[in-house]
Write an enzyme that holds these catalytic residues in place. Structure first.
Site, short mmCIF file in Angstrom:
data_model
loop_
_atom_site.label_atom_id
_atom_site.label_comp_id
_atom_site.label_asym_id
_atom_site.label_seq_id
_atom_site.Cartn_x
_atom_site.Cartn_y
_atom_site.Cartn_z
N SER A 442 49.09 75.99 47.29
CA SER A 442 49.11 77.42 47.59
C SER A 442 48.72 77.68 49.04
CB SER A 442 48.18 78.18 46.65
OG SER A 442 46.87 77.68 46.72
N GLU A 614 37.57 68.39 32.58
CA GLU A 614 36.76 69.31 31.77
C GLU A 614 37.17 69.32 30.31
OE1 GLU A 614 37.62 72.87 34.14
OE2 GLU A 614 38.29 73.77 32.26
N CYS A 652 40.62 69.04 41.16
CA CYS A 652 39.67 69.77 42.02
C CYS A 652 38.25 69.27 41.87
CB CYS A 652 39.62 71.23 41.66
SG CYS A 652 41.15 71.98 41.33
N HIS A 703 36.52 76.18 49.93
CA HIS A 703 35.63 77.20 49.36
C HIS A 703 34.85 77.91 50.45
CE1 HIS A 703 36.25 74.16 46.17
NE2 HIS A 703 36.48 75.23 45.47
#
Ligand code: GLN
Ligand code: ZN
Length: 764
Positions: A442, A614, A652, A703
């Protein structure tokens, strides 16, 4: 009489009222009193929604996070905020967010000098909590004000209040020792505070306290098991009755530990652990209440009430007064109210239950057990009909998909040649320099892009107008990347609202709620799409955009897809077949897309698996089974392409130590990961394990608004090159750039490209 109760209610509000109130307070647009009043109003409304229950949770409301609330109750504030003399709520937000209210906006370099508390996943949910911090010197001090205030409100409202707290063992387990002490050494200091808290609640007239110890569903070593014995023997003299609550899975080998705790009641997850229940019946002390979580608090499907009653009735006869019923866990993990859904397809809606509907199911079960099924016959019949239509629906069952799944062969999950041979062919074709540069997919999602997407969705912008805007954006992205001199380009993902929703919207078998929000952390919510049926791909999903982007450049354009495991883990998925089956259906659909991209001349295709890690089960003993089908699903998506087609994946995070073999087994030609903030330390996993394929350790922390310098990037890459051969290294950011601004992205990527050139000259 069987009693019914709830473990926790979603606090964010059916219209995300809490989110908006928090954000307005943080932005200085509303007062602290207004925020507090809203909190009070939500609690009142949520207790009302739980009327008719024998016990209603109190203290499950939190302005930010229930674990942070517990830290404040126990007086365990990080040292860095202890000197703060302002308002208690502001101090609470300072720990949560790294600054007080009315301070700098999100993008400010820092936060009045106070670092935010670390955040991590709450067990295997998508909720994130603020990690308690400990040192050997940590002292605790009771502050029961919040709990007592909510208790008083509940009483004034006539609510049968059952305060909810996190138990001492789980509380320590959730935290992090900031020195080299062992957290459990704090238990002797912590237990007197719990005694004081429980006595305070008893003095306030409380009869039952729900004390959550979900770690009882994880694998505990002897030291932690022992901590349970120590803790609960210490608390046994307290005047309140304790309901020890476990959830998110089976007790399994902790069954007898749990059954022998000196408490008045035990709650277990009877959705995931029915076998536990039957074994528990034989070992529970005679006085102990058993609360069964028979309604799934983690999913959005209607409960098959008749089936639950079939197995519950004999249990109820055996337990009599000692049986309580509840959802399996707090309803925090499901949206609030299905009745707010106005656009959801009526048939699909008839298969669903959100928090309020789950409580209605609970009430029905209570009546059916206490007065007999005949008392709720009409409701039970309606429930049976809904369950049955779902089971046989042609929208759920697609025989072609089932056949395709049965037809999966081992070869389909196998690239044609090993990596070494593929790499040679890809190099010949792609002709990339050493240390090739790329981005994760992105580019900044500007206000214009968002506006165009939302206007298109609402019909204010027609398809031609929308496409023109998106194409212009793609062209801009390509142009910028060419000027920057990046090697493998991306189209920028302007057309995507969300990396899972975008694909869900184009796959058959998915539905979307309008307000099915679930809290992720603080004021952040997610709206997971609902995967209800067999998954198929009616038409190509990305080929037009990627093809257009490729037509604008002579450089390789990277196709960009979300992988099956991530789509699965970020959706509400079916409960009528194993997750592995659903995942493979998704894999077949993404495989078709991969092949169509390849057919359209796209030579590099990235398949993001941001959520692979996760999805790991809570119990390590179940990890391998998960990794096996997760990795196989990924391999099915990529197994059909030619050797010349270069497959990338992206994750990520970089805590790979324990799953690195599985990552290698995915056999992507290149993997990009997040490493910049940890100074490449997280690449340690790659020191002990010889990762065989290409890898791009992130060198730009997306971030942060900071622009990394060329020197810094070069230094990071030198560290990476100590662990991974230079010829297999890529240079890229940590993650996608959609949350950044163009004026940050351009200089950052300029530095990154310059660093790659320096590396070619020095290390190449
Ligand atoms: N391709 C996605 C992006 O660049 C990846 C996002 C993610 O990993 N969470 O935004
Ligand atoms: Zn990412």
């Amino acid at each position: 009489m069987t009693k019914i109760h709830n473990l926790g209610f979603p606090r964010i509000g059916a219209k995300r009222e809490l989110k908006f109130a928090l954000e307005s307070y943080w932005n200085g647009e509303s007062s602290r009193d207004e925020l507090k009043a809203l909190g009070k109003q939500l609690r009142r409304r949520h207790w009302q929604a739980q009327s008719g229950l024998d016990w209603v949770p109190v203290g499950d409301f939190a302005f930010y996070d229930q674990v942070l609330d517990m830290s404040f109750t126990l007086g365990n504030l990080p040292e860095r905020v202890q000197g703060f003399h302002g308002d208690a709520l502001d101090n609470y937000f300072r720990v949560a967010r790294g600054r007080s209210a009315q301070s700098a906006p999100e993008t400010a370099p820092c936060c009045s000098g106070v670092a935010a508390g670390e955040m991590t996943k709450w067990f295997d949910t998508n909720y994130h909590y603020i990690v308690p911090e400990f040192t050997a010197a940590t002292e605790f001090k009771l502050d029961a004000a919040r709990l007592l205030e909510q208790l008083a409100e509940a009483k004034a409202q006539g609510v049968a209040a059952k305060p909810v707290i996190i138990g001492p063992v789980t509380y320590l387990w959730l935290g992090k020792a900031k020195d080299d002490s062992h957290k459990l050494e704090l238990l002797p200091k912590l237990l007197p505070i719990y005694v004081e808290l429980l006595e305070t609640l008893a003095a306030a007239g409380v009869e039952w306290v729900q004390i959550d110890e979900p770690i009882l569903v994880t694998e505990l070593d002897a030291v932690w098991q022992d901590a349970f014995n120590t803790a609960y023997h210490h608390l046994r003299a307290c005047r309140v009755k304790l309901l020890l609550a476990t959830y998110f899975g089976q007790l399994a080998e902790n069954r007898s530990l749990a059954a022998n705790m000196p408490v008045a009641g035990l709650h277990v997850d009877a959705v995931n652990g029915r076998s536990d229940v039957l074994l528990l019946l034989g070992m529970l002390p005679e006085h102990m209440t058993l609360s069964l979580g028979v309604i799934n608090g983690r999913n959005i499907w209607k409960t098959d009430l008749n089936a639950v009653l079939d197995w519950l009735e004999p249990v109820a006869r055996q337990l009599g007064e000692r049986l309580w019923l509840a959802p399996s866990c707090s309803l925090l993990h499901v949206p609030v109210d299905l009745d707010s859904e106005r656009k959801l397809d009526a048939e699909i809606k008839s298969w669903l239950a959100f928090a309020r509907q789950k409580l209605a199911e609970l009430r029905l079960l209570g009546i059916a057990l206490n007065q007999g099924r005949a008392a709720v016959k009409a409701e039970l019949d309606a429930n049976r009909a809904a369950i049955e239509t779902r089971r046989v629906s042609v929208r759920v069952n697609n025989s072609a998909v089932k056949a395709a799944l049965a037809g999966i062969t081992p070869q389909m999950a196998q690239r044609k040649s090993p990596y070494a041979q593929r790499a040679v062919k890809q190099a010949a074709l792609l002709n990339l320099p050493k240390f090739p540069t790329t981005t994760i997919g992105s580019f900044p999602q500007t206000a214009e892009i968002r506006l165009a997407r939302s206007q298109f969705k609402s019909g204010k912008l027609d398809e031609a107008g929308y496409k023109a805007i998106m194409r212009a954006e793609i062209a801009r992205c390509v142009r910028e990347q060419e000027v920057l001199g990046l090697d493998v380009l991306v189209h920028g993902e302007a057309e995507r609202n969300d990396m899972v929703e975008y694909f869900g919207e184009q796959l058959a078998g998915y539905a979307f709620s309008q307000s099915g929000w679930v809290q992720s952390y603080g004021s952040r919510c997610v709206k997971p799409p609902i995967l209800f049926g067999d998954i198929s791909r009616p038409r190509p999903m990305t080929v037009e955009w990627i093809g257009y982007a490729q037509s604008l450049t002579g450089k390789p354009m990277k196709g960009m897809l979300t992988g099956p495991v991530t789509i699965l883990n970020w959706s509400f998925v079916r409960d009528d077949q194993p997750r592995s089956v659903t995942c493979k259906q998704l894999a077949l659909a993404i495989r078709e897309e991969v092949l169509d991209l390849e057919g359209a001349g796209i030579g590099v295709i990235q398949i993001d698996e941001a959520a692979l890690r996760e999805g790991l089960p809570l119990r390590r003993s179940q990890w391998q089974a998960y990794l096996d089908w997760a990795v196989e699903s990924f391999r099915i998506t990529t197994g059909g392409v030619a050797d010349e087609t270069q497959i990338h994946t992206h994750m990520c995070y970089s805590e790979f130590n324990d799953i690195i073999a599985a990552i290698a087994d995915m056999d992507a030609d290149a993997i990009t990961i997040e490493t910049s903030r940890s100074d490449m330390e997280l690449l340690d996993a790659f020191e002990h394990f010889n990762y065989p394929n290409g890898i791009g350790p992130g060198v730009y922390d997306i971030h942060s608004p900071n622009i990394p310098s060329e020197r810094h990037i070069v230094a990071l890459m030198h560290k990476a090159a100590e662990r991974i051969p230079a010829e297999r290294l890529w240079v890229n950011p940590d993650c996608g750039l959609k949350t950044r601004q163009w004026p940050e992205v351009i200089p950052a990527l300029t530095q990154m490209v310059a660093a790659a050139k320096t590396l070619r000259a020095t290390l190449g």
